[in-house]
Design a protein around this motif. Structure first.
Motif, PDB file in Angstrom:
ATOM      1  N   LEU A 132      38.987  28.216  50.050  1.00  0.00           N
ATOM      2  CA  LEU A 132      40.149  27.549  49.447  1.00  0.00           C
ATOM      3  C   LEU A 132      40.663  26.425  50.332  1.00  0.00           C
ATOM      4  O   LEU A 132      41.037  25.351  49.845  1.00  0.00           O
ATOM      5  N   ASP A 133      40.680  26.641  51.640  1.00  0.00           N
ATOM      6  CA  ASP A 133      41.113  25.610  52.584  1.00  0.00           C
ATOM      7  C   ASP A 133      40.189  24.398  52.539  1.00  0.00           C
ATOM      8  O   ASP A 133      40.647  23.250  52.575  1.00  0.00           O
ATOM      9  N   ARG A 134      38.892  24.645  52.455  1.00  0.00           N
ATOM     10  CA  ARG A 134      37.929  23.543  52.389  1.00  0.00           C
ATOM     11  C   ARG A 134      38.104  22.748  51.099  1.00  0.00           C
ATOM     12  O   ARG A 134      38.016  21.521  51.096  1.00  0.00           O
ATOM     13  N   LEU A 135      38.354  23.442  49.986  1.00  0.00           N
ATOM     14  CA  LEU A 135      38.609  22.741  48.727  1.00  0.00           C
ATOM     15  C   LEU A 135      39.833  21.841  48.854  1.00  0.00           C
ATOM     16  O   LEU A 135      39.821  20.686  48.414  1.00  0.00           O
ATOM     17  N   GLN A 136      40.867  22.381  49.466  1.00  0.00           N
ATOM     18  CA  GLN A 136      42.102  21.613  49.634  1.00  0.00           C
ATOM     19  C   GLN A 136      41.863  20.384  50.516  1.00  0.00           C
ATOM     20  O   GLN A 136      42.367  19.303  50.235  1.00  0.00           O
TER      21      GLN A 136
END
Length: 126
Positions: A109-113
């Motif tokens: 999720l952090d990488r997507l953000q």
């Protein structure tokens, strides 16, 4: 002597909720979403061919596992409805994914953000 990892005792494919449930002989039980398994595929397509070459997959919220194929006594091959069917999910790797699911999911999720992608919650079938 190599470390002996727990062996699975049961694997259930939940198509409607898009979850793969797996139980191990040490009583560990994991419910791994299809999307999670797809974005953490052990294939070269996702992991790359060397350190730091992994690929960030996006828009896999609604991906489903179509089929599970046993591979010897050590792994399964998952066939996804987006055409992906490479990468062997060893018992050791599935156990590791289950144990680290919360941290790995947050990392994803952090990488997507970081790349400015908004994840869309899929509808549950059925």
């Amino acid at each position: 002597m190599p470390i002996q990892h727990p062996q699975p005792t049961e694997i259930k494919l939940r198509r409607n909720s898009r979850v793969l449930e797996i139980s191990f002989e040490n009583n560990a039980h994991f419910a791994l979403p299809h999307e999670f398994l797809r974005v953490y595929s052990p294939s070269a397509e996702v992991r790359g061919h060397g350190t730091g070459q992994g690929v960030l997959l996006i828009d896999k919220e609604a991906v489903s596992i179509k089929e599970i194929e046993p591979v010897g006594n050590y792994a399964i091959k998952l066939r996804f409805d987006d055409g992906h069917d490479t990468g062997l999910y060893s018992w050791e790797y599935l156990y590791e994914l289950g144990e680290k699911q919360t941290q790995l999911w947050q990392k994803y999720l952090d990488r997507l953000q970081q790349v400015g992608h908004s994840r869309k919650e899929p509808r549950i079938k059925g």
